[in-house]
Design a protein around this motif. Structure first.
Motif, PDB file in Angstrom:
ATOM      1  N   LEU B 125     -12.547  49.149  17.478  1.00  0.00           N
ATOM      2  CA  LEU B 125     -13.207  47.889  17.111  1.00  0.00           C
ATOM      3  C   LEU B 125     -12.560  47.288  15.872  1.00  0.00           C
ATOM      4  CD1 LEU B 125     -16.989  48.558  17.687  1.00  0.00           C
ATOM      5  CD2 LEU B 125     -15.439  47.199  19.034  1.00  0.00           C
ATOM      6  N   GLY B 126     -12.240  48.135  14.891  1.00  0.00           N
ATOM      7  CA  GLY B 126     -11.629  47.632  13.670  1.00  0.00           C
ATOM      8  C   GLY B 126     -10.287  46.987  13.937  1.00  0.00           C
ATOM      9  N   SER B 129     -10.643  43.779  15.716  1.00  0.00           N
ATOM     10  CA  SER B 129     -11.165  42.698  14.866  1.00  0.00           C
ATOM     11  C   SER B 129     -10.073  42.168  13.940  1.00  0.00           C
ATOM     12  CB  SER B 129     -12.372  43.171  14.069  1.00  0.00           C
ATOM     13  OG  SER B 129     -11.955  44.016  13.036  1.00  0.00           O
ATOM     14  N   LEU B 130      -9.049  42.987  13.669  1.00  0.00           N
ATOM     15  CA  LEU B 130      -7.925  42.467  12.874  1.00  0.00           C
ATOM     16  C   LEU B 130      -6.994  41.615  13.727  1.00  0.00           C
ATOM     17  CD1 LEU B 130      -6.908  45.467  10.625  1.00  0.00           C
ATOM     18  CD2 LEU B 130      -8.145  43.419  10.008  1.00  0.00           C
ATOM     19  N   VAL B 132      -7.418  39.109  15.349  1.00  0.00           N
ATOM     20  CA  VAL B 132      -7.633  37.672  15.257  1.00  0.00           C
ATOM     21  C   VAL B 132      -6.664  37.020  14.264  1.00  0.00           C
ATOM     22  CG1 VAL B 132      -9.429  37.882  13.525  1.00  0.00           C
ATOM     23  CG2 VAL B 132      -9.402  35.912  14.972  1.00  0.00           C
ATOM     24  N   TYR B 133      -6.165  37.808  13.291  1.00  0.00           N
ATOM     25  CA  TYR B 133      -5.248  37.223  12.316  1.00  0.00           C
ATOM     26  C   TYR B 133      -3.978  36.693  12.970  1.00  0.00           C
ATOM     27  CZ  TYR B 133      -7.995  38.766   8.421  1.00  0.00           C
ATOM     28  OH  TYR B 133      -8.996  38.924   7.543  1.00  0.00           O
ATOM     29  N   ALA B 136      -4.903  33.347  14.527  1.00  0.00           N
ATOM     30  CA  ALA B 136      -5.272  32.315  13.557  1.00  0.00           C
ATOM     31  C   ALA B 136      -4.049  31.875  12.744  1.00  0.00           C
ATOM     32  CB  ALA B 136      -6.364  32.844  12.630  1.00  0.00           C
ATOM     33  N   LEU B 137      -3.238  32.854  12.323  1.00  0.00           N
ATOM     34  CA  LEU B 137      -2.074  32.498  11.506  1.00  0.00           C
ATOM     35  C   LEU B 137      -1.037  31.752  12.320  1.00  0.00           C
ATOM     36  CD1 LEU B 137      -1.692  35.657   9.327  1.00  0.00           C
ATOM     37  CD2 LEU B 137      -2.649  33.457   8.737  1.00  0.00           C
ATOM     38  N   SER B 155     -10.242  31.727  16.417  1.00  0.00           N
ATOM     39  CA  SER B 155     -10.878  32.584  15.421  1.00  0.00           C
ATOM     40  C   SER B 155     -12.393  32.444  15.486  1.00  0.00           C
ATOM     41  CB  SER B 155     -10.339  32.310  14.022  1.00  0.00           C
ATOM     42  OG  SER B 155     -10.119  30.957  13.829  1.00  0.00           O
ATOM     43  N   VAL B 159     -14.694  35.779  16.439  1.00  0.00           N
ATOM     44  CA  VAL B 159     -15.685  36.292  15.500  1.00  0.00           C
ATOM     45  C   VAL B 159     -17.076  36.254  16.127  1.00  0.00           C
ATOM     46  CG1 VAL B 159     -16.785  35.832  13.310  1.00  0.00           C
ATOM     47  CG2 VAL B 159     -14.340  35.794  13.465  1.00  0.00           C
ATOM     48  N   GLU B 162     -17.433  38.935  18.949  1.00  0.00           N
ATOM     49  CA  GLU B 162     -17.315  40.316  18.490  1.00  0.00           C
ATOM     50  C   GLU B 162     -18.690  40.922  18.245  1.00  0.00           C
ATOM     51  OE1 GLU B 162     -13.726  40.855  15.986  1.00  0.00           O
ATOM     52  OE2 GLU B 162     -15.283  41.479  14.615  1.00  0.00           O
TER      53      GLU B 162
END
Lengths: 100, 345, 173
Positions: B125-126, B129-130, B132-133, B136-137, B155, B159, B162
């Motif tokens: 999950l962690g 969840s990262l 998305v960067y 987005a970037l 993004s 979010v 999630e």
């Protein structure tokens, strides 16, 4: 084996960086990020002390800090959006009037 | 097991896992083109190799040899870093996913996964969840309105969904009482009354299963939630400005994420690698991996089937669905599961 | 030994990220260096044995709060920070003063605090134990924070909603 004081020094350095950023930065978003950095520094010392005293309640505190940080980020970013909508600037020096 | 053996075994397992994952990514692209083709009454790829089976290789070669354009108006460091981030997080999350029982080769006993950690699910999950960067970037650094809109949508969507995704898994965690993926699968061994398998989906988690599946489609930006790359309105969304290998990296990240999500769905809800075992010992050792692969294949097929069937949501519908329907359902499921477990104990 | 090496590596990443946050003029670079700080802090938590805290750190801090920051930066299209001339006194006395102060604190902590060493994974924080504490001993604070979050959500909605849309809703009844 790492002495507890190393963790405390690291935590202190992070906190100091946060304070410095809070004082020298002019962008309101970066100022908010500096606050998050300070909270992170504090969290590290909580976890380090929890390991030192063998008390899990130190780790519980970290969760509360995280909740407060999340709430603060939500409200703070909403305020930033509201400020940007009326002032069209993110520079804290230019947000110096109580009314429009 | 001493340190040297441990390192050698770990390296071998990592290499095999990466190879299998990348091959699976390449062939799920082929599968998607083929199945969607047949759904739309076309043939899909047929020219390269029998049934177009060598098409992924041809695509890969093409991506490698294309000119790598960097538009002049982009913010360069992040523009280059974004696809790497996306593919890195997508490939890392496979590291804690088990694909079969513990096997013994010679005198070395090792689980069929790169590493078995007791917070495996949280790690997956962690890392997702990262992920998305990367999206987005990419949207922001491309400095183009289509990319920016795609990145913003992605993004916000990731979010929001999630939360439902995480909450739908808590029911499973309550039943299994562990974060370790291996322990969760082991808790699903056996049957009810001799014929219904004790999979979580039959232990009252069927609503959670559908919530998970829906939220996972949104997390991986797939139809019917593919608004970040909606080609009819946003050209190609966050990867509009990308070409050649950088574009291929986003593509790989998307399919690797699909495979991770499919693996998690089979591990958490459909009993992982449990299935009938028969035959000689060698066959018995291979069969669990086969059953697991079958489930993952089924989920990938459903992904493609949905893509060939459903239209796209509108953006406000997407947000309203996520917050007003999926989230309350997930919370209700969590409360009911907790109540049942509390009463039973 | 391995513990010390890992601590030093990730501690260095933390400090480098924090300093980079101060140096960078574009908010998105600052945000990304903060993400790096948080990720390496998660590794430090793992070294201390707090595995659940480490996972939550990545999921909540790096995966949710910082995404929110990046989202707002993208939404407002925040550009480079304007340079404002700081006071000369601050530069002349502030930076050396701060360095001296932090060195003093670090020296006192390292030599005179008399703390023992913490071994790797000294206090495992398994989710089960943490849940026991959180839902038994700390139940009241836990419930109070849920109220806090609720208030924060409502505040964020009220603040970020456009004034026109609130007026419109009032008119519609």
């Amino acid at each position: 084996m790492v002495p507890l004081s190393y963790y405390l020094v690291l935590s202190g350095v992070l906190f100091a960086c946060g304070v410095t950023g809070f004082l020298i930065k002019r962008n309101i978003i970066t100022i908010f990020m500096s606050i998050e950095l300070m909270l992170n520094g504090v969290n590290l010392s909580f976890v380090a002390f929890a390991a030192h005293w063998h008390a899990l309640s130190g780790q519980i505190f970290v969760f509360f800090v995280m909740v407060v940080a999340a709430a603060e980020a939500a409200v703070g970013l909403a305020i930033i959006i509201a400020v940007y909508r009326t002032r069209e600037t993110l520079n804290v020096d230019q947000v110096n009037l109580l009314k429009l | 097991m001493n340190l040297t053996t441990f390192i050698i075994v770990s390296v071998i397992k990592t290499v095999i896992a990466l190879f299998v994952l990348l091959t699976a990514v390449a062939y799920s692209v082929w599968l998607e083109r083929k199945v969607v083709g047949h759904i739309q009454n076309r043939w899909g790829p047929t020219r390269v190799g029998p049934f177009g089976l060598l098409q992924p290789l041809a695509d890969g070669a093409k991506f490698l040899f294309k000119e790598d354009l960097i538009p002049p108006h982009v913010y360069k460091p992040l523009y280059i870093a974004a696809p790497m981030l996306a593919v890195m997080f997508a490939l890392t999350s496979i590291s804690v996913i088990p694909i079969g029982n513990v096997v013994t080769i010679g005198n070395i006993k090792t689980p069929l996964q790169i590493t078995d950690v007791n917070i495996g699910l949280l790690i997956v999950l962690g890392i997702t969840s990262l992920g998305v960067y990367g999206v987005a970037l990419a949207g922001w650094s491309s400095n183009s309105k289509y990319s920016l809109l795609g990145g913003l949508r992605a993004s916000a969507q990731m979010v929001s969904y999630e939360i439902s995704l995480g909450l739908s898994l808590v029911g499973v965690l309550i039943l299994a009482g562990s974060f370790s993926l291996r322990a969760i699968v082991d808790a699903q061994a056996g049957t009810f009354w001799g014929f219904i398998p004790r999979w979580n989906i039959f232990q009252g988690q069927i609503i959670a299963f559908f919530i998970y599946l829906t939220a996972a489609y949104a997390e991986t930006n797939r139809v019917p939630f593919d608004l970040p790359e909606a080609e009819t309105e946003l050209v190609a969304g966050y990867h509009t400005e990308y070409s050649a290998m950088k574009f291929a990296m986003f593509f790989m990240a998307e399919y690797a994420n699909m495979i991770t999500v499919a693996c998690l769905a089979s591990l958490l809800f459909l009993g992982g690698w449990h299935g009938p075992l028969f035959g000689p010992p060698l066959l018995q050792a291979i069969l669990p991996v086969f059953w697991f692969g079958l489930r993952v294949f089924m989920f990938l097929f459903i992904y493609i089937w949905v893509r060939g069937t459903l239209p796209r949501f509108r953006y406000d519908q997407l947000m309203a669905f996520g917050w007003k329907f999926l989230l309350p359902m997930a919370i209700a499921n969590l409360v009911i599961t907790a109540l049942i477990v509390a009463i039973r104990s | 030994m391995l513990h010390l090496v890992l601590f030093l590596i990730f501690g260095a990443i933390c400090v480098a990220g924090a300093v980079n946050l101060l140096v960078q003029r574009h908010p998105i670079n600052s945000a990304l260096s903060l993400v790096a700080v948080m990720a390496s802090l998660a590794v430090e938590y793992l070294l201390l044995g707090a595995e659940f805290v480490a996972a939550v750190q990545v999921i909540v801090y790096a995966g949710a709060i910082m995404v929110l920051f990046v989202f707002v930066i993208m939404l407002l299209n925040a550009g480079e920070e304007a340079r404002t001339g700081g006071s000369r006194v601050a530069i002349l006395f502030g930076i050396p003063g701060m360095l001296a102060g932090s060195l003093l604190v670090a020296w006192v902590l390292i030599t005179h605090s008399g703390t023992q060493e913490v071994s790797a994974g000294a206090l495992p924080g398994p989710p089960r134990e943490i849940a026991n504490l959180l839902f038994h001993d700390f139940l009241l604070p836990f419930e109070v924070t849920s109220v806090l979050v609720l208030i924060a959500i409502m505040g964020a909605v009220v603040l970020a909603a456009r004034p026109e849309s609130i007026e419109q809703q009032k008119r519609e009844g």
